[in-house]
Design a protein around this motif. Structure first.
Motif, PDB file in Angstrom:
ATOM      1  N   GLU A 400       0.894  -1.328  -0.070  1.00 35.70           N
ATOM      2  CA  GLU A 400      -0.178   0.035  -0.120  1.00 35.70           C
ATOM      3  C   GLU A 400       0.850   1.364   0.062  1.00 35.70           C
ATOM      4  OE1 GLU A 400      -2.248  -0.147   3.650  1.00 35.70           O
ATOM      5  OE2 GLU A 400      -3.539  -1.795   2.797  1.00 35.70           O
ATOM      6  N   LEU A 401       1.826   1.257   0.713  1.00 34.57           N
ATOM      7  CA  LEU A 401       2.764   2.457   1.019  1.00 34.57           C
ATOM      8  C   LEU A 401       3.345   2.683  -0.327  1.00 34.57           C
ATOM      9  CD1 LEU A 401       3.931   1.791   4.565  1.00 34.57           C
ATOM     10  CD2 LEU A 401       2.466   3.774   3.826  1.00 34.57           C
ATOM     11  N   ILE A 402       3.980   1.775  -0.933  1.00 32.08           N
ATOM     12  CA  ILE A 402       4.897   1.926  -2.150  1.00 32.08           C
ATOM     13  C   ILE A 402       4.238   1.843  -3.668  1.00 32.08           C
ATOM     14  CG2 ILE A 402       6.741   1.285  -0.802  1.00 32.08           C
ATOM     15  CD1 ILE A 402       6.867  -1.272  -2.630  1.00 32.08           C
ATOM     16  N   GLU A 403       2.872   1.360  -3.415  1.00 33.01           N
ATOM     17  CA  GLU A 403       2.083   1.377  -4.717  1.00 33.01           C
ATOM     18  C   GLU A 403       2.746   0.178  -5.649  1.00 33.01           C
ATOM     19  OE1 GLU A 403       1.552   5.270  -6.072  1.00 33.01           O
ATOM     20  OE2 GLU A 403       0.542   5.866  -4.163  1.00 33.01           O
ATOM     21  N   ALA A 404       3.133  -0.639  -5.167  1.00 30.69           N
ATOM     22  CA  ALA A 404       3.683  -2.051  -5.936  1.00 30.69           C
ATOM     23  C   ALA A 404       3.375  -3.186  -5.364  1.00 30.69           C
ATOM     24  CB  ALA A 404       5.167  -1.514  -6.322  1.00 30.69           C
ATOM     25  N   PRO A 405       3.177  -4.036  -5.991  1.00 33.83           N
ATOM     26  CA  PRO A 405       2.968  -5.529  -5.531  1.00 33.83           C
ATOM     27  C   PRO A 405       4.235  -6.547  -5.323  1.00 33.83           C
ATOM     28  CG  PRO A 405       2.823  -5.546  -8.064  1.00 33.83           C
ATOM     29  CD  PRO A 405       3.157  -4.211  -7.766  1.00 33.83           C
ATOM     30  N   VAL A 406       3.953  -7.226  -4.107  1.00 29.35           N
ATOM     31  CA  VAL A 406       4.833  -8.092  -4.007  1.00 29.35           C
ATOM     32  C   VAL A 406       4.670  -9.234  -4.808  1.00 29.35           C
ATOM     33  CG1 VAL A 406       5.971  -9.759  -2.197  1.00 29.35           C
ATOM     34  CG2 VAL A 406       5.390  -7.437  -1.619  1.00 29.35           C
ATOM     35  N   HIS A 407       5.745  -9.719  -5.685  1.00 29.98           N
ATOM     36  CA  HIS A 407       5.558 -10.947  -6.504  1.00 29.98           C
ATOM     37  C   HIS A 407       6.280 -12.197  -6.150  1.00 29.98           C
ATOM     38  CE1 HIS A 407       3.901  -8.502 -10.195  1.00 29.98           C
ATOM     39  NE2 HIS A 407       2.850  -8.861  -9.203  1.00 29.98           N
ATOM     40  N   MET A 408       7.369 -12.030  -5.199  1.00 22.76           N
ATOM     41  CA  MET A 408       8.141 -12.907  -4.798  1.00 22.76           C
ATOM     42  C   MET A 408       8.837 -12.770  -3.333  1.00 22.76           C
ATOM     43  SD  MET A 408      10.822 -13.612  -8.097  1.00 22.76           S
ATOM     44  CE  MET A 408      11.710 -15.008  -7.231  1.00 22.76           C
ATOM     45  N   LEU A 409       8.852 -13.788  -2.590  1.00 25.84           N
ATOM     46  CA  LEU A 409       9.682 -13.743  -1.521  1.00 25.84           C
ATOM     47  C   LEU A 409      10.830 -14.724  -1.314  1.00 25.84           C
ATOM     48  CD1 LEU A 409       6.498 -14.163   1.004  1.00 25.84           C
ATOM     49  CD2 LEU A 409       7.660 -12.124   0.592  1.00 25.84           C
ATOM     50  N   SER A 410      11.850 -14.221  -0.876  1.00 23.66           N
ATOM     51  CA  SER A 410      13.182 -15.159  -0.507  1.00 23.66           C
ATOM     52  C   SER A 410      13.361 -15.303   0.814  1.00 23.66           C
ATOM     53  CB  SER A 410      14.488 -14.285  -1.097  1.00 23.66           C
ATOM     54  OG  SER A 410      15.553 -15.119  -0.613  1.00 23.66           O
ATOM     55  N   THR A 411      13.121 -16.388   1.270  1.00 23.59           N
ATOM     56  CA  THR A 411      12.952 -16.912   2.560  1.00 23.59           C
ATOM     57  C   THR A 411      14.299 -17.788   3.325  1.00 23.59           C
ATOM     58  OG1 THR A 411      11.749 -18.947   2.077  1.00 23.59           O
ATOM     59  CG2 THR A 411      10.470 -17.283   2.365  1.00 23.59           C
ATOM     60  N   GLY A 412      15.370 -17.448   2.499  1.00 17.49           N
ATOM     61  CA  GLY A 412      16.838 -17.953   3.046  1.00 17.49           C
ATOM     62  C   GLY A 412      17.674 -17.915   1.870  1.00 17.49           C
ATOM     63  N   PRO A 413      18.892 -18.306   2.202  1.00 12.63           N
ATOM     64  CA  PRO A 413      20.029 -18.109   1.216  1.00 12.63           C
ATOM     65  C   PRO A 413      19.958 -19.266   0.267  1.00 12.63           C
ATOM     66  CG  PRO A 413      20.980 -18.891   3.216  1.00 12.63           C
ATOM     67  CD  PRO A 413      19.459 -18.675   3.531  1.00 12.63           C
ATOM     68  N   GLU A 414      19.623 -20.452   0.514  1.00 15.34           N
ATOM     69  CA  GLU A 414      19.539 -21.447  -0.322  1.00 15.34           C
ATOM     70  C   GLU A 414      18.467 -21.318  -1.778  1.00 15.34           C
ATOM     71  OE1 GLU A 414      21.266 -24.219  -0.942  1.00 15.34           O
ATOM     72  OE2 GLU A 414      22.202 -24.381   1.123  1.00 15.34           O
ATOM     73  N   ARG A 415      18.927 -21.840  -2.899  1.00 18.65           N
ATOM     74  CA  ARG A 415      18.205 -21.396  -4.155  1.00 18.65           C
ATOM     75  C   ARG A 415      16.631 -22.048  -3.946  1.00 18.65           C
ATOM     76  NH1 ARG A 415      20.758 -24.436  -9.146  1.00 18.65           N
ATOM     77  NH2 ARG A 415      22.200 -22.591  -9.058  1.00 18.65           N
ATOM     78  N   ASP A 416      16.092 -23.106  -3.229  1.00 21.93           N
ATOM     79  CA  ASP A 416      14.617 -23.495  -3.107  1.00 21.93           C
ATOM     80  C   ASP A 416      14.255 -22.570  -2.136  1.00 21.93           C
ATOM     81  OD1 ASP A 416      16.134 -24.549  -1.217  1.00 21.93           O
ATOM     82  OD2 ASP A 416      15.447 -26.600  -1.656  1.00 21.93           O
ATOM     83  N   ALA A 417      14.811 -21.820  -1.302  1.00 20.64           N
ATOM     84  CA  ALA A 417      13.973 -21.187  -0.308  1.00 20.64           C
ATOM     85  C   ALA A 417      13.375 -19.954  -0.668  1.00 20.64           C
ATOM     86  CB  ALA A 417      14.946 -20.737   0.948  1.00 20.64           C
ATOM     87  N   HIS A 418      12.160 -20.062  -1.272  1.00 16.50           N
ATOM     88  CA  HIS A 418      11.346 -18.732  -1.892  1.00 16.50           C
ATOM     89  C   HIS A 418      10.032 -19.295  -2.157  1.00 16.50           C
ATOM     90  CE1 HIS A 418      12.529 -21.280  -5.615  1.00 16.50           C
ATOM     91  NE2 HIS A 418      11.497 -20.891  -5.973  1.00 16.50           N
ATOM     92  N   VAL A 419       9.151 -18.027  -2.571  1.00 13.96           N
ATOM     93  CA  VAL A 419       7.779 -18.133  -2.743  1.00 13.96           C
ATOM     94  C   VAL A 419       7.769 -17.211  -3.755  1.00 13.96           C
ATOM     95  CG1 VAL A 419       5.627 -17.779  -1.977  1.00 13.96           C
ATOM     96  CG2 VAL A 419       7.283 -18.607  -0.230  1.00 13.96           C
ATOM     97  N   ILE A 420       7.193 -17.878  -5.012  1.00 12.36           N
ATOM     98  CA  ILE A 420       6.765 -17.062  -5.927  1.00 12.36           C
ATOM     99  C   ILE A 420       5.159 -16.788  -6.183  1.00 12.36           C
ATOM    100  CG2 ILE A 420       6.934 -17.043  -8.648  1.00 12.36           C
ATOM    101  CD1 ILE A 420       9.407 -18.680  -8.515  1.00 12.36           C
TER     102      ILE A 420
END
Length: 427
Positions: A400-420
């Motif tokens: 809301e504050l920056i007026e842009a959507p979150v499309h990905m999350l990185s949840t750790g340093p490993e390649r497979d630790a993410h949410v798309i």
């Protein structure tokens, strides 16, 4: 379907771009660096093994992608060759997959010497450069004094051009800074040696990119540093010497604005900065120390500790607009897992409008909005539905504050630790 994706840091760098580039590079036909030099560092962790890249695009760790270094990158020949050889020692094929624009400005020993001497002479007003000659090389590019990689690979041109450059720098070093001169003969010998080794990797980067675009290939443009370090739009003069924002893609590779389909802004869930310069939300308390410890906040290239603070939505919104960001990737959300309260800077007090330079930035006092922390870990999550409700609320408020959507999350340093949530290459 999106085929050309730009990945940019939306803060002061160190947002975790390397991992995201590595993740998306597996779907790219080419990964391209377009600005900066070996003062950048992207840390990639694959199979528990850490690799730090400085100039070579992160796609080198995939088996598919062509890796291209555009004309907007300043190249220290020895550093690049050392990086190539280091990867080869790990069994990674580099030379046949790497294309370097011969129009890249060359960083020579005289640039490095001036950079270090100049920083020392500034004393407490030092900018915080890495001392690797980046700024002086860009200065020479603008003044048409400097040599390009193509000059290093041509013996006659090298001899004609280098002598005057060495004389100029030795005059500055000895007469103005009262420092030792550089050894011109040594610089010349190394330049010729490195030029010969780099020449087989020279490529028409602009031509390749237009042909690949025409063929419907997937292109990934990899930014270095962060948008707030942009020479024009950052916290001047405490900035880098190149355009780290999206305009650098066009000037640094030769593609056009219409060739960009998606811009992904990599954004740390809090804020960090390396080196000197204003930082409105910087913390000097236990919260700041906990961020640094949990986030392992040390520079990939320099090893310098990073300054830490709460997320600055004012600066972030400005960088989102400048870059035309399509979607955000939020990194290191798990670092905030330990906090009972999280804060977002939503406004500046003490300045009118957006700061235009360091003096205005220094007067910017953050006004915070507080949100409850979350009870639970986000580390390693791959399912957005498992995010704690308070963490989701934090992300929604940020959108809301920056007026842009979150499309990905990185949840750790490993390649497979993410949410798309929305894939950059799928539109």
């Amino acid at each position: 379907m999106s085929r050309s994706v730009v990945i940019l840091g939306s803060q002061w760098g160190d947002e975790g771009k390397g991992k995201i580039v590595d993740l998306l590079a597996h779907e790219a036909d080419a990964v391209v660096r377009f600005q900066g030099g070996h003062n950048a560092g992207h840390t990639l962790v694959v199979g528990g093994e850490k690799t730090v890249l400085h100039v070579i695009p992160s796609g080198v760790l995939t088996k598919r992608a062509r890796n291209l270094i555009g004309n907007g990158v300043v190249v220290a020949p020895r550093a690049l060759i050392d990086e190539v050889r280091g990867l080869e020692e790990k069994g990674i094929e580099v030379r046949s997959r790497l294309g370097i624009s011969p129009a890249c400005p060359a960083i020579l020993g005289c640039h490095e010497a001036l950079d270090r001497v100049r920083e020392r002479s500034r004393g407490k007003k030092a900018i915080g450069t890495t001392g690797r000659g980046i700024g002086p090389a860009y200065e020479d590019k603008a003044s048409r004094l400097g040599l390009r990689l193509a000059d290093l690979a041509d013996a006659d041109r090298l001899e004609q051009k280098l002598g005057g450059v060495i004389d100029y720098y030795n005059f500055l070093l000895t007469r103005y800074y009262e420092a030792d001169p550089v050894d011109g003969a040594r610089i010349a010998d190394e330049a010729a040696e490195m030029g010969a080794e780099l020449r087989p990797m020279f490529a028409d980067v602009t031509g390749e990119l237009h042909e690949m675009r025409r063929a419907g290939k997937a292109l990934l443009f990899e930014g270095a540093q962060g948008s707030l370090l942009d020479i024009d739009h950052g916290t001047y003069p405490f900035v880098t010497s190149s355009n780290t924002t999206v305009g650098g893609v066009m000037t640094g590779t030769g593609v056009g604005p219409g060739d960009i389909d998606y811009v992904l802004g990599i954004t740390k869930a809090y804020t960090t900065r390396v080196g000197s310069g204003p930082f409105p939300t910087e913390l000097h308390d236990a919260d700041g120390r906990m961020m640094a410890e949990r986030g392992v906040e040390f520079g990939a290239t320099t090893g310098r500790p990073r300054r830490c603070g709460w997320l600055d939505a004012v600066a972030l919104k400005r960088m989102v607009r400048i870059n035309g960001v399509t979607g955000l990737c939020i990194t290191k959300l798990d670092v905030l897992d330990a906090f009972e309260r999280v804060r977002i800077c939503v406004e500046y007090d003490g300045v009118e409008g957006f700061p235009v330079g360091a003096e205005e930035w220094e007067r910017a006092t953050p006004i915070y909005e507080d949100m409850p922390g979350w009870d639970g870990s986000t580390q390693g999550l791959t399912d957005q539905n498992k995010l704690p409700a308070e963490a989701r609320a934090y992300l929604e408020r940020l959108e809301e504050l920056i007026e842009a959507p979150v499309h990905m999350l990185s949840t750790g340093p490993e390649r497979d630790a993410h949410v798309i949530l929305q894939h950059p290459f799928s539109g």
